[in-house]
Design an enzyme around this catalytic site. Structure first.
Site, mmCIF file in Angstrom:
data_model
loop_
_atom_site.group_PDB
_atom_site.id
_atom_site.type_symbol
_atom_site.label_atom_id
_atom_site.label_comp_id
_atom_site.label_asym_id
_atom_site.label_seq_id
_atom_site.Cartn_x
_atom_site.Cartn_y
_atom_site.Cartn_z
ATOM 1 N N GLU A 1 -6.355 2.055 -0.620
ATOM 2 C CA GLU A 1 -5.030 2.277 -1.182
ATOM 3 C C GLU A 1 -4.162 1.027 -1.043
ATOM 4 O O GLU A 1 -2.934 1.097 -1.086
ATOM 5 C CB GLU A 1 -4.328 3.456 -0.486
ATOM 6 C CG GLU A 1 -3.868 3.160 0.930
ATOM 7 C CD GLU A 1 -4.743 3.794 1.981
ATOM 8 O OE1 GLU A 1 -5.966 3.982 1.718
ATOM 9 O OE2 GLU A 1 -4.218 4.102 3.060
ATOM 10 N N ASP B 1 -6.510 10.456 -6.342
ATOM 11 C CA ASP B 1 -6.921 9.536 -7.409
ATOM 12 C C ASP B 1 -5.832 9.392 -8.463
ATOM 13 O O ASP B 1 -5.522 8.300 -8.922
ATOM 14 C CB ASP B 1 -8.208 10.033 -8.072
ATOM 15 C CG ASP B 1 -9.427 9.708 -7.224
ATOM 16 O OD1 ASP B 1 -10.539 10.152 -7.570
ATOM 17 O OD2 ASP B 1 -9.274 8.997 -6.198
ATOM 18 N N ASN C 1 -4.253 12.792 0.453
ATOM 19 C CA ASN C 1 -5.626 13.232 0.225
ATOM 20 C C ASN C 1 -5.931 14.503 1.008
ATOM 21 O O ASN C 1 -6.520 15.451 0.507
ATOM 22 C CB ASN C 1 -6.606 12.133 0.656
ATOM 23 C CG ASN C 1 -6.887 11.184 -0.490
ATOM 24 O OD1 ASN C 1 -6.777 11.556 -1.650
ATOM 25 N ND2 ASN C 1 -7.238 9.958 -0.161
ATOM 26 N N ASP D 1 0.828 -1.195 0.000
ATOM 27 C CA ASP D 1 0.000 0.000 0.000
ATOM 28 C C ASP D 1 0.872 1.258 0.000
ATOM 29 O O ASP D 1 2.084 1.181 0.155
ATOM 30 C CB ASP D 1 -1.010 -0.025 1.142
ATOM 31 C CG ASP D 1 -0.429 0.360 2.482
ATOM 32 O OD1 ASP D 1 -1.188 0.402 3.460
ATOM 33 O OD2 ASP D 1 0.799 0.624 2.574
ATOM 34 N N ILE D 2 0.199 2.372 -0.221
ATOM 35 C CA ILE D 2 0.922 3.652 -0.353
ATOM 36 C C ILE D 2 1.121 4.236 1.046
ATOM 37 O O ILE D 2 0.158 4.374 1.813
ATOM 38 C CB ILE D 2 0.101 4.631 -1.215
ATOM 39 C CG1 ILE D 2 -0.159 4.005 -2.592
ATOM 40 C CG2 ILE D 2 0.829 5.965 -1.351
ATOM 41 C CD1 ILE D 2 -1.028 4.844 -3.486
#
Lengths: 121, 216, 298
Positions: free
Chosen positions: C217, C191, C182, C174-175
């Protein structure tokens, strides 16, 4: 003297059809049996001039019955009636000493030719 | 009312004649399949009866008992003067045998990894040919033509489901024609059942009478 | 009148005799095959379509001649029967017109025994089905597989791994600090980051691998037939590629990192979910250790 024909077939309808077809060719005395075993017994009882044999029957099938009859009476005249006219099956019964094979449903011409071969007419 | 009802049922004699017709039809079907299509199958003497849908389920369950909980099926309807639903039942997990029956000139498959769609396609083709051969020959003998709807095949589905899916109305009295078939060289056998709808009974009676007419 | 009907039907109609000569080639066939009826009628079908001279087709035709039954070529199983081009609007997506065909008997006249073949163009239906299917199995934003699709193939892939005893590896990633992206730059920027992130991973994987968006994510890579050393290599490469990449949106440029957990199947694993759980544990561990890291679990 009227010649005797023995019909061995487990289907009453099939016997009826063959009787009717034979009746259109000539006069014969017709005896019936509904399975291979009863057929063999009937054979020794009445000694027909020709026997029409069906192949797929309960209790004892046509192949067995033909073998049994031919064993004791190699000169027995047998005609096989069948719907399954595969070359393999035909060869198999010819090898057993059967004199002719006719298709079902019975056709007068074919049955007449077979009876000719059997030297019955 | 009375006359109509009489016409709607098939009597014992009708069934006897029908059995012989089927016997001949299946013999010819097997012969032609061998000669023209290179498919070698043995079709047993058919068993014919007038029963209800639940009775069919019972019969099938006992006939297919050897077959384990799952079956592979092909369903196809044909219609015309003679309107019937046909179903072929094969034992589950027989994809290899079915594929080998149909030959493999187009197929380079490792038999271990047969895709579902290949198995389905082959089952469909075999089923279509078998049902077509049997139905076609019955129609021929009774001097009529039938049209076929596209067949449907399912691999390894639960037996109960396969039976449920047969296009038969609960209340109807059905003409059930059952045959065991076997591909001896491939060690594969199964059951073919053709269910005749009541709407065809009157025509069947007439056709059988016509068939026997030449033998009176 | 029938002649007119045959020619104005919106269906291809071919009539063949027992020698496989074409007796009739209707106007629809002319239009879509670019073969004039005057050229093909009277000639052998296989002269124009040699690929049809195969066992399946010949057997089907033979069956119809012998039993007067019908044979169906459904698009689902066969795609097409006659290899002819689709109409112009679908030439990009399909090499050949997608067809439902049926072969059936024609009541013989005099001595001629014939069969008909009907050809229906179903290319547009297939096109829309494909679109619908894609919508169903792909994630709308990133265009990689969605969680639903992954779940549906996990069992199948695991079973295959069990059957052939080839190792199967999973990478969960995941990020790092995605929530902050965000919050700081807005969801539209987020996005874009998700999109470019997926693209980077996708570029590193093979055709046989599956990449799915597992959560908001979180992503999952399913690597069939991949032993632990290779899986670790892939994970390391991914981490580096992501670390080195630049993500642009409008006038914003930012860099991100990712955390990865890797797990390869062994005989002690009972199903695919176990693998994913373990890889997830690795991912969690990587986060605890400071992020931008790869952890292998067993």
């Amino acid at each position: 003297m009227t010649k005797k024909i023995l019909i061995i077939d487990d289907s009453g309808v099939s016997r009826r059809m063959l009787k009717s077809t034979i009746g259109k060719i000539d006069d014969f005395e017709i005896i019936e049996a509904a399975d291979g075993k009863a057929g063999v017994t009937k054979y020794w009882e009445c000694r027909p001039d020709v026997t029409f044999m069906d192949l797929t029957m309960p209790v004892m099938d046509g192949y067995e019955a033909i073998k049994l009859i031919k064993e004791r009476d190699p000169a027995a005249v047998i005609i096989v009636g069948t719907a399954d006219i595969q070359t393999k099956s035909i060869q198999r019964v010819l090898d057993l000493g059967v004199v002719a094979v006719v298709n079902k449903p019975f056709q007068v011409d074919q049955v007449r030719d077979a009876l000719n071969k059997a030297a019955l007419i | 009312m009375d006359i109509q009802e009489k016409d709607q049922t098939l009597g014992a004699e009708d069934l006897e004649i029908l059995q012989e017709v089927m016997n001949i039809a299946f013999g010819r079907a097997a012969a032609d399949l061998a000669k023209f299509i290179n498919i070698f199958v043995k079709l047993s003497v058919p068993h014919i009866s007038l029963i209800s849908k639940s009775e069919i389920s019972e019969t099938l369950r006992s006939e297919l008992e050897g077959m384990d909980q799952n079956v592979s099926v092909v369903r196809q309807d044909f219609w015309g003067d003679l309107t019937c639903s046909a179903v072929l039942f094969f034992p589950a997990h027989t994809e290899n045998e079915i594929i080998s029956i149909m030959g493999t000139d187009e197929l380079n498959v490792e038999f271990n990894e047969i895709s579902t769609s290949l198995a389905q396609e082959t089952l469909l083709e075999l089923g279509n040919i078998l049902i077509g051969a049997c139905a076609g020959k019955i129609a021929q003998l009774l001097e009529t033509n039938v049209s076929f709807s596209p067949p449907f095949a399912a691999i390894n589905e639960p037996m109960g489901e396969a039976i449920e899916q047969m296009d038969i109305h609960e209340s109807d009295q059905i003409l059930s024609l059952q045959t065991q078939f076997s591909f001896e060289e491939r060690n594969l056998s199964g059951l073919l059942i053709i269910a005749g709808q009541k709407s065809s009974f009157a025509w069947i009676k007439e056709a059988l009478t016509k068939f026997m007419a030449q033998y009176e | 009148m029938y002649e007119e009907v045959v020619n104005f039907l919106n269906v291809g109609l071919v009539i063949l005799d027992e020698q496989m000569n074409v007796r009739k080639w209707n106007k629809w066939m002319e239009r879509h095959s670019n073969i004039k009826s005057s050229d093909i009628e009277g000639k052998n079908l296989f002269l124009f379509f040699p690929m049809l001279d195969n066992e399946h087709f010949n057997r089907s035709i033979k069956s119809v001649f012998t039993f007067s039954n019908m044979v169906f070529y459904s698009q689902k199983l066969h795609r097409y029967c006659f290899p002819i081009p689709p109409v112009a609007s679908f030439r990009q997506q399909f090499e050949f017109m997608q067809q439902n065909c049926a072969i059936g008997p024609i009541t013989p006249e005099e001595n001629s025994n014939c069969v008909f073949i009907s050809i229906q163009d179903v290319t547009n239906i297939v096109y829309y089905e494909d679109q619908l299917r894609d919508m169903n199995i792909k994630d709308a934003l990133t265009n990689i597989y969605n969680r639903r699709f992954l779940d549906s193939i996990l069992d199948r892939e695991f079973k295959r791994h069990m059957r052939y005893k080839h190792p199967m590896s999973v990478i969960m990633l995941d990020i790092d600090h995605f929530k902050e992206v965000n919050d700081q730059y807005g969801h539209q920027c987020g996005d874009e980051v998700l999109k470019s992130f997926s693209a980077i991973i996708h570029a590193q994987l093979r055709d046989v691998d599956f990449l799915a968006r597992y959560g908001g994510e979180e992503f999952c890579c399913l690597l069939p037939e991949t032993p632990p050393e290779s899986a670790l290599l892939v994970a390391k490469r991914l981490r580096v590629a992501i670390e080195e990449s630049n993500h642009k949106w409008q006038d914003i440029e930012l860099k991100i990192t990712s955390s990865l957990g890797v797990c390869t199947s062994t005989s002690k694993h009972q199903n695919a979910s176990e693998l994913i759980e373990l890889a997830d544990k690795g991912l969690y561990q990587a986060k605890k250790q400071g992020r931008n890291a790869v952890i292998v679990t067993q």
